[in-house]
Motif scaffolding. Structure first.
Motif, PDB file in Angstrom:
ATOM      1  N   ASN A 360     -18.275 -75.946 -56.618  1.00  0.00           N
ATOM      2  CA  ASN A 360     -17.358 -75.783 -57.760  1.00  0.00           C
ATOM      3  C   ASN A 360     -17.817 -76.629 -58.945  1.00  0.00           C
ATOM      4  O   ASN A 360     -17.744 -76.189 -60.096  1.00  0.00           O
ATOM      5  N   LYS A 363     -20.536 -74.672 -60.476  1.00  0.00           N
ATOM      6  CA  LYS A 363     -20.043 -73.404 -61.047  1.00  0.00           C
ATOM      7  C   LYS A 363     -19.268 -73.605 -62.338  1.00  0.00           C
ATOM      8  O   LYS A 363     -19.406 -72.854 -63.294  1.00  0.00           O
ATOM      9  N   GLY A 393     -12.968 -78.323 -66.706  1.00  0.00           N
ATOM     10  CA  GLY A 393     -11.682 -78.936 -66.389  1.00  0.00           C
ATOM     11  C   GLY A 393     -10.637 -77.895 -66.006  1.00  0.00           C
ATOM     12  O   GLY A 393     -10.858 -76.682 -66.114  1.00  0.00           O
ATOM     13  N   TYR A 407      -6.153 -68.460 -55.304  1.00  0.00           N
ATOM     14  CA  TYR A 407      -5.730 -68.823 -56.655  1.00  0.00           C
ATOM     15  C   TYR A 407      -6.938 -69.261 -57.477  1.00  0.00           C
ATOM     16  O   TYR A 407      -7.742 -70.085 -57.053  1.00  0.00           O
ATOM     17  N   GLY A 419     -17.294 -66.715 -56.876  1.00  0.00           N
ATOM     18  CA  GLY A 419     -16.196 -67.439 -56.227  1.00  0.00           C
ATOM     19  C   GLY A 419     -15.300 -66.524 -55.403  1.00  0.00           C
ATOM     20  O   GLY A 419     -15.233 -65.321 -55.638  1.00  0.00           O
ATOM     21  N   THR A 420     -14.622 -67.111 -54.434  1.00  0.00           N
ATOM     22  CA  THR A 420     -13.741 -66.318 -53.562  1.00  0.00           C
ATOM     23  C   THR A 420     -12.271 -66.738 -53.685  1.00  0.00           C
ATOM     24  O   THR A 420     -11.385 -66.047 -53.213  1.00  0.00           O
ATOM     25  N   GLY A 421     -12.031 -67.903 -54.262  1.00  0.00           N
ATOM     26  CA  GLY A 421     -10.647 -68.404 -54.333  1.00  0.00           C
ATOM     27  C   GLY A 421     -10.219 -69.018 -53.010  1.00  0.00           C
ATOM     28  O   GLY A 421      -9.045 -69.329 -52.803  1.00  0.00           O
TER      29      GLY A 421
HETATM   30  P1  ADP Z   1     -13.475 -70.358 -56.243  1.00  0.00           P
HETATM   31  O1  ADP Z   1     -14.157 -69.574 -55.202  1.00  0.00           O
HETATM   32  O2  ADP Z   1     -12.945 -69.532 -57.346  1.00  0.00           O
HETATM   33  O3  ADP Z   1     -14.263 -71.540 -56.705  1.00  0.00           O
HETATM   34  P2  ADP Z   1     -11.780 -72.379 -55.191  1.00  0.00           P
HETATM   35  O4  ADP Z   1     -10.665 -72.294 -54.246  1.00  0.00           O
HETATM   36  O5  ADP Z   1     -12.940 -73.226 -54.799  1.00  0.00           O
HETATM   37  O6  ADP Z   1     -12.174 -70.912 -55.519  1.00  0.00           O
HETATM   38  O7  ADP Z   1     -11.217 -72.947 -56.542  1.00  0.00           O
HETATM   39  C1  ADP Z   1     -10.044 -72.374 -57.069  1.00  0.00           C
HETATM   40  C2  ADP Z   1     -10.039 -72.473 -58.577  1.00  0.00           C
HETATM   41  O8  ADP Z   1      -9.899 -73.833 -58.980  1.00  0.00           O
HETATM   42  C3  ADP Z   1     -11.295 -72.016 -59.203  1.00  0.00           C
HETATM   43  O9  ADP Z   1     -11.320 -70.622 -59.426  1.00  0.00           O
HETATM   44  C4  ADP Z   1     -11.251 -72.758 -60.531  1.00  0.00           C
HETATM   45  O10 ADP Z   1     -10.443 -72.063 -61.465  1.00  0.00           O
HETATM   46  C5  ADP Z   1     -10.607 -74.077 -60.186  1.00  0.00           C
HETATM   47  N1  ADP Z   1     -11.601 -75.142 -59.928  1.00  0.00           N
HETATM   48  C6  ADP Z   1     -12.029 -75.573 -58.724  1.00  0.00           C
HETATM   49  N2  ADP Z   1     -12.904 -76.575 -58.888  1.00  0.00           N
HETATM   50  C7  ADP Z   1     -13.072 -76.759 -60.200  1.00  0.00           C
HETATM   51  C8  ADP Z   1     -13.866 -77.644 -61.008  1.00  0.00           C
HETATM   52  N3  ADP Z   1     -14.660 -78.552 -60.459  1.00  0.00           N
HETATM   53  N4  ADP Z   1     -13.749 -77.552 -62.335  1.00  0.00           N
HETATM   54  C9  ADP Z   1     -12.937 -76.642 -62.899  1.00  0.00           C
HETATM   55  N5  ADP Z   1     -12.169 -75.779 -62.204  1.00  0.00           N
HETATM   56  C10 ADP Z   1     -12.242 -75.845 -60.890  1.00  0.00           C
END
Ligand code: ADP
Length: 457
Positions: A360, A363, A393, A407, A419-421
């Protein structure tokens, strides 16, 4: 009894008087004139006989009366009476007293057994998790256990004889009980009760008593959690289908385009294949995350900290996994502030946690951004591991939701990045299974920091 004896006694006296009077009345010649002496003697004899009879009858009747009064007191005191029936009294009443004594012991046994059974049932009903309520034919409450009363916030103990509507103001319950009282047919239903904080109940109502005076009893089983789980399961299946449909549709669409002449389209065919590849990677990611989720849901995963894991080795290995993706965005991973320490955990799962966080952090980072990994001892015998990035952020109002399944703050951005959420829900679940905690802080546009606290080994 006493009055019968008195009547007998009076009749007997009258008879004793009547015999000599009748004798002299019909045979006056037997008493010659002036021979009063003979007459007086006869009269005296009769008087003595009357007195003897009177005394005899009185004595007998007194014994009978005394004994029957004892028997009556004994019978009146049943079944609670503790007193025994003493021996004695007229012979005729002794066998009756014996029979009464045997009967009293049987009655006491039956009553004791009934009382024991009653208190047993009341205790069982009182401590049951299911709410139980019984009403009579006028819908007056006969019995209401604690669970039922507390589900409807009724004051306990519910006084017997109260109207059902004073205890529960639920038309659905009133209807079901009314129907059972009227028809005598058992009923079963599932409903949500607003007066019980919107909880779901499965109700079973049965008739009580006979046709003439028929009440009803209802048992409520709280199925809110089961219903909620069922809803979560349905939502999850719907979410999964939705998540799978997007890449599958894209893959199918681009494959068809290629077959319909796209293969010959030299300018775009490479782009089509790359799109198919990126969607199939996403499908593979979803499949592997779903595998982890289903493993966790079925409790097949680690449930307790099981081994001593050197945290530096785990971080090293996780960094290697995301190295390629980080390099593609020119994101620098800094881990200079890591102190060697060990945690109690499950190595493979711990690595998965760090990989998900680093993935993350890459990404959602900016090009040429930075990721800082820190680890070291924390108070209370814990070890702190944190992953901070200089990325986009997360808005503060979204922070509490990012650990929910599927989510995503920005769906299209997450999907575009593969991403998978499910990454963060997996992180949270795994960390908690290792008796740890995960927290997040973020400043929109400046970066995000995830901190994990685990048990030190
Ligand atoms: P994803 O597969 O979309 O990364 P996650 O469950 O890992 O799913 O994360 C959920 C959501 O939280 C992400 O889609 C993103 O919007 C937010 N998120 C997670 N980690 C970060 C990060 N380091 N910086 C910004 N947003 C983040």
């Amino acid at each position: 009894m006493q009055s019968t004896l008195t009547k007998l006694f009076v009749s007997w006296c009258l008879l004793m008087l009547a015999v000599p009077v009748a004798f002299f009345w019909f045979r006056p010649g037997i008493v010659p004139d002036h021979e009063f002496e003979v007459f007086a003697k006869l009269l005296l004899l009769v008087g003595l006989a009357v007195a003897a009879g009177l005394t005899f009858t009185y004595t007998i009747s007194k014994r009978w009366v005394k004994r029957t009064a004892t028997l009556q007191r004994f019978a009146d005191a049943l079944p609670a009476g503790e007193a025994d029936l003493p021996d004695g009294g007229p012979e005729e009443l002794q066998s009756l007293a014996k029979a009464m004594r045997a009967m009293a012991s049987r009655v006491r046994q039956v009553v004791d057994r009934a009382n024991l059974e009653l208190s047993r049932r009341e205790t069982i009903l009182a401590c049951m998790a299911e709410g139980v309520l019984a009403v009579d034919n006028n819908l007056k409450v006969n019995f209401c256990n604690e669970a039922f009363a507390s589900a409807f916030n009724a004051r306990t103990p519910v006084v017997e004889g109260r109207n059902l509507y004073e205890v529960v103001r639920e038309p659905v319950l009133r209807d079901i009980l009314e129907r059972v009282v009227k028809t005598g047919t058992p009923e079963r239903d599932l409903f949500r009760l607003p007066s019980a904080a919107g909880r779901w109940f499965e109700a079973r109502a049965l008739p009580l008593g006979n046709k003439l005076i028929r009440g009803a009893v209802i048992a409520l089983h709280d199925v809110t959690d089961i219903e909620r789980q069922e809803q979560v399961r349905k939502d999850f299946v719907a979410d999964v289908s939705h998540e799978l449909r997007t890449p599958l549709t894209a893959i199918r669409g681009y494959a068809e385009t290629l077959l319909d002449g796209g293969l010959e389209d030299g300018a775009n065919n490479r782009k089509f294949v790359e799109t198919i590849l990126s969607h199939s990677i996403r499908l593979a990611n979803i499949a592997s995350d779903l595998l982890v989720i289903s493993e966790l849901d079925s409790n097949a995963g680690p449930v307790a900290p099981s081994e001593k894991v050197p945290i530096m080795e785990v971080i090293e290995s996780a960094c290697n996994t995301v190295e390629g993706a980080a390099a593609a965005k020119r994101v620098r991973i800094v881990r200079d502030d890591c102190l060697p320490c060990a945690v109690l955990g499950y190595r493979f799962r711990l690595e998965q946690v760090i990989v998900n966080l680093l993935d993350n952090a890459v990404k959602f980072n900016k090009n040429d951004g930075e990721i800082l990994i820190e680890c070291g001892p924390a108070p209370d015998g814990k070890v702190r591991v944190s992953v901070s990035d200089t990325g986009i952020g997360v808005p503060s109002e979204e922070l509490k939701r990012i650990f929910e399944r599927f989510y995503r703050v920005d769906k299209s951005r997450s999907r575009a990045a593969g991403g998978t959420g499910l990454g963060l829900p997996i992180v949270k679940e795994l960390v908690e299974r290792m008796n740890g905690t995960v927290t997040v802080e973020s400043t929109l546009g400046r970066g995000t920091k995830f901190t994990i606290l685990l048990e030190s080994a």
